[in-house]
Scaffold this motif. Structure first.
Motif, PDB file in Angstrom:
ATOM      1  N   ARG A   1      18.538 -15.421  50.932  1.00 27.98           N
ATOM      2  CA  ARG A   1      19.793 -15.890  50.333  1.00 27.98           C
ATOM      3  C   ARG A   1      20.639 -14.695  49.903  1.00 27.98           C
ATOM      4  O   ARG A   1      20.137 -13.590  49.715  1.00 27.98           O
ATOM      5  CB  ARG A   1      19.485 -16.770  49.117  1.00 27.98           C
ATOM      6  CG  ARG A   1      18.715 -18.035  49.481  1.00 27.98           C
ATOM      7  CD  ARG A   1      18.273 -18.792  48.255  1.00 27.98           C
ATOM      8  NE  ARG A   1      17.466 -17.944  47.380  1.00 27.98           N
ATOM      9  CZ  ARG A   1      17.032 -18.325  46.188  1.00 27.98           C
ATOM     10  NH1 ARG A   1      17.318 -19.523  45.723  1.00 27.98           N
ATOM     11  NH2 ARG A   1      16.297 -17.518  45.454  1.00 27.98           N
ATOM     12  N   LEU A   2      21.913 -14.953  49.740  1.00 25.50           N
ATOM     13  CA  LEU A   2      22.816 -13.938  49.226  1.00 25.50           C
ATOM     14  C   LEU A   2      23.188 -14.310  47.795  1.00 25.50           C
ATOM     15  O   LEU A   2      23.331 -15.497  47.481  1.00 25.50           O
ATOM     16  CB  LEU A   2      24.075 -13.857  50.098  1.00 25.50           C
ATOM     17  CG  LEU A   2      23.807 -13.526  51.577  1.00 25.50           C
ATOM     18  CD1 LEU A   2      25.108 -13.585  52.369  1.00 25.50           C
ATOM     19  CD2 LEU A   2      23.153 -12.158  51.719  1.00 25.50           C
ATOM     20  N   TYR A   3      23.366 -13.300  46.962  1.00 21.23           N
ATOM     21  CA  TYR A   3      23.600 -13.562  45.541  1.00 21.23           C
ATOM     22  C   TYR A   3      24.868 -14.383  45.321  1.00 21.23           C
ATOM     23  O   TYR A   3      24.919 -15.232  44.444  1.00 21.23           O
ATOM     24  CB  TYR A   3      23.713 -12.243  44.778  1.00 21.23           C
ATOM     25  CG  TYR A   3      23.593 -12.425  43.290  1.00 21.23           C
ATOM     26  CD1 TYR A   3      22.340 -12.517  42.692  1.00 21.23           C
ATOM     27  CD2 TYR A   3      24.722 -12.539  42.497  1.00 21.23           C
ATOM     28  CE1 TYR A   3      22.220 -12.710  41.336  1.00 21.23           C
ATOM     29  CE2 TYR A   3      24.614 -12.739  41.136  1.00 21.23           C
ATOM     30  CZ  TYR A   3      23.358 -12.817  40.554  1.00 21.23           C
ATOM     31  OH  TYR A   3      23.227 -13.026  39.207  1.00 21.23           O
ATOM     32  N   HIS A   4      25.876 -14.147  46.166  1.00 23.96           N
ATOM     33  CA  HIS A   4      27.188 -14.751  45.903  1.00 23.96           C
ATOM     34  C   HIS A   4      27.398 -16.075  46.635  1.00 23.96           C
ATOM     35  O   HIS A   4      28.431 -16.704  46.482  1.00 23.96           O
ATOM     36  CB  HIS A   4      28.292 -13.782  46.316  1.00 23.96           C
ATOM     37  CG  HIS A   4      28.338 -13.526  47.788  1.00 23.96           C
ATOM     38  ND1 HIS A   4      27.412 -12.735  48.423  1.00 23.96           N
ATOM     39  CD2 HIS A   4      29.166 -13.978  48.751  1.00 23.96           C
ATOM     40  CE1 HIS A   4      27.692 -12.708  49.710  1.00 23.96           C
ATOM     41  NE2 HIS A   4      28.740 -13.445  49.943  1.00 23.96           N
ATOM     42  N   MET A   5      26.417 -16.495  47.452  1.00 23.05           N
ATOM     43  CA  MET A   5      26.633 -17.757  48.162  1.00 23.05           C
ATOM     44  C   MET A   5      25.302 -18.410  48.504  1.00 23.05           C
ATOM     45  O   MET A   5      24.284 -17.747  48.699  1.00 23.05           O
ATOM     46  CB  MET A   5      27.455 -17.544  49.442  1.00 23.05           C
ATOM     47  CG  MET A   5      26.774 -16.664  50.467  1.00 23.05           C
ATOM     48  SD  MET A   5      27.821 -16.302  51.887  1.00 23.05           S
ATOM     49  CE  MET A   5      27.617 -17.785  52.837  1.00 23.05           C
ATOM     50  N   TYR A   6      25.338 -19.736  48.606  1.00 24.59           N
ATOM     51  CA  TYR A   6      24.148 -20.486  48.951  1.00 24.59           C
ATOM     52  C   TYR A   6      23.953 -20.467  50.461  1.00 24.59           C
ATOM     53  O   TYR A   6      24.905 -20.619  51.218  1.00 24.59           O
ATOM     54  CB  TYR A   6      24.305 -21.937  48.475  1.00 24.59           C
ATOM     55  CG  TYR A   6      23.104 -22.771  48.806  1.00 24.59           C
ATOM     56  CD1 TYR A   6      21.959 -22.708  48.015  1.00 24.59           C
ATOM     57  CD2 TYR A   6      23.090 -23.584  49.931  1.00 24.59           C
ATOM     58  CE1 TYR A   6      20.844 -23.440  48.330  1.00 24.59           C
ATOM     59  CE2 TYR A   6      21.963 -24.321  50.255  1.00 24.59           C
ATOM     60  CZ  TYR A   6      20.853 -24.248  49.443  1.00 24.59           C
ATOM     61  OH  TYR A   6      19.743 -24.968  49.773  1.00 24.59           O
ATOM     62  N   ARG A   7      22.753 -20.275  50.930  1.00 23.81           N
ATOM     63  CA  ARG A   7      22.474 -20.543  52.335  1.00 23.81           C
ATOM     64  C   ARG A   7      21.004 -20.899  52.524  1.00 23.81           C
ATOM     65  O   ARG A   7      20.139 -20.434  51.799  1.00 23.81           O
ATOM     66  CB  ARG A   7      22.888 -19.388  53.242  1.00 23.81           C
ATOM     67  CG  ARG A   7      22.032 -18.152  53.159  1.00 23.81           C
ATOM     68  CD  ARG A   7      22.457 -17.156  54.243  1.00 23.81           C
ATOM     69  NE  ARG A   7      21.677 -15.939  54.149  1.00 23.81           N
ATOM     70  CZ  ARG A   7      21.879 -14.870  54.900  1.00 23.81           C
ATOM     71  NH1 ARG A   7      22.843 -14.859  55.793  1.00 23.81           N
ATOM     72  NH2 ARG A   7      21.126 -13.809  54.768  1.00 23.81           N
TER      73      ARG A   7
END
Ligand SMILES: [Zn+2]
Length: 420
Positions: free
Chosen positions: A150-156
């Motif tokens: 995952r990326l800190y600034h967005m959900y995936r």
């Protein structure tokens, strides 16, 4: 009830005994008779298969399958596939495994929570063709562990489900039990593919592993673990994990503990993915140099030495190689048998037993699957040639002349016979 008589075949029964000439009769989905030459069992109304000396052996069993992995170059791609398309691709992969002679698959994790479960049910009900399949949960992993991309600034989404602390692990494990899994999968160690959690690091803690194992025990399910570090293997053995994958970076104490539990646990080193990542992934940007920087050459070397030692100590070491990546595609799984011979020094017989008799045991069906004996399930391959002379024959679909699954031909011999 349908009946098939395999005449004039060389029977590699996978009990460990040398092959012998004879006939095998199948009634319904079971092996009814195994008769050494020159006798021939009565075969009224049976479909006659003239083997002309071809090898009849049990269907192959994959101990670390990912039928939901769609030959991706990067595992994060699995998260982008919508569930509906993903289910169809999974069903296609099941057919590819049958084509390759694999009649059973022990799943080492699904890429989405219900894919394995729905596939297993559809196969069991006869709605779709495929190997006998045990369904696994997705990989349960800690934040920063293998599969948390995952990326800190967005959900995936990704192929793993992130849990932190025993309560989150317990909650997700129970949900997966409710949905119908056979196996809960946990990522106890790191991996070369997860920069924040390398392979030699142990990232789950005792309370988390214990939480999942307790849920499994309460509901009569099994736990399989991604465990590369010695410490992670110790943690798994301490809490009763049933299947230990990788076990590549063991120390003497971890080898001793595995030997002490050899009648309970199964080990699969998963050589194929390491081997192809090191040697065959350059077209996808992973040169040998990059793979070596990630520690893969080192890990493969350590894994080879550890598996040789475990095999000598009588630990059950099974085939299965994380097939389902672009450079390690689904359906090439029989390469693993060759890796056991070439890298681990297994005899061809022992390598084939690791893909048949031991496979029946990991499927929980050792008394009726993985050998050619009266009463056993009729999952059979008719192979042109002698796999004990050259196990690589099993990697050539053209040499697998017939595939029978549960007494029914998936691939029938041409004109009821085998050309020589
Ligand atoms: Zn895997």
């Amino acid at each position: 009830m349908s009946s098939t008589l395999f005449r004039n075949v060389r029977i590699l029964d996978c009990t460990g005994a040398p092959p012998f000439a004879g006939c095998v009769r199948v009634e319904g989905n079971r092996i009814a008779a195994v008769v050494p030459a020159p006798a021939v069992p009565a075969a009224a109304d049976a479909m006659d298969v003239e083997g002309r000396g071809a090898t009849l052996m049990p269907g192959l069993i994959e101990a670390h399958s990912h039928l939901t992995f769609t030959d991706v170059a990067q595992s994060v791609e699995l998260g982008f596939i919508p569930p509906e398309e993903h289910m169809l691709k999974t069903a296609q992969n099941a057919r590819r495994m049958l084509d390759a002679g694999f009649t059973s698959c022990f799943s080492a994790a699904a890429a989405k929570p219900r894919l394995d479960i729905v596939l297993r049910n559809a196969i069991d009900q006869g709605d779709f063709p495929g190997p006998r399949t045990l369904a696994a949960s997705p990989e349960m992993t800690v934040a920063a562990g293998l599969g948390d991309a995952r990326l800190y600034h967005m959900y995936r989404e990704n192929f793993a489900v992130v849990c932190n602390g025993p309560e989150e692990f317990r909650r997700f494990a129970r949900k997966m039990v409710r949905e119908g899994i056979d196996t809960l999968k946990i990522n106890v160690s790191g991996d070369a593919g997860s920069p924040a959690s390398p392979a030699d690091k142990t990232v789950m803690n005792d309370a988390e592993v214990d939480a999942v194992c307790s849920v499994a025990r309460a509901h009569g399910k099994r736990v399989a673990a991604h465990a590369r570090s010695a410490e992670s293997v110790r943690m798994c053995l301490c809490h009763g994990v049933d299947v230990i994958y990788h076990a590549t970076l063991l120390d003497e104490d971890a080898r001793d503990q595995l030997e002490a539990q050899r009648d309970r646990v199964f080990v699969a080193p998963v050589l194929g993915h390491l081997y192809t990542t090191l040697n065959e992934a350059a077209p996808w940007g992973i040169t040998r140099e990059i793979a070596e920087q990630r520690g893969i050459a080192h890990e493969l070397g350590q894994g080879i030495e550890n598996m040789k030692a475990l095999h000598k100590r009588g630990v059950r070491v099974l085939i299965g190689g994380d097939y389902g990546f672009a450079w390690n595609p689904i359906g090439t799984d029989a390469r693993e048998i060759g890796h056991f011979v070439d890298m681990l020094g297994f005899s061809p017989m022992d390598a084939i037993l690791a893909a048949t008799r031991l496979g029946g045991q990991i499927m929980g069906m050792g008394e009726r699957l993985g050998q050619i004996l009266p009463g056993y399930l009729a999952d059979l391959l008719l192979v042109d040639g002698d796999p004990l002379e050259d196990v690589a024959i099993l990697q050539q679909p053209g040499r697998i002349r017939a595939v029978m699954r549960d007494g029914t031909f998936w691939k029938a011999p041409v004109n009821g016979s085998v050309e020589t």
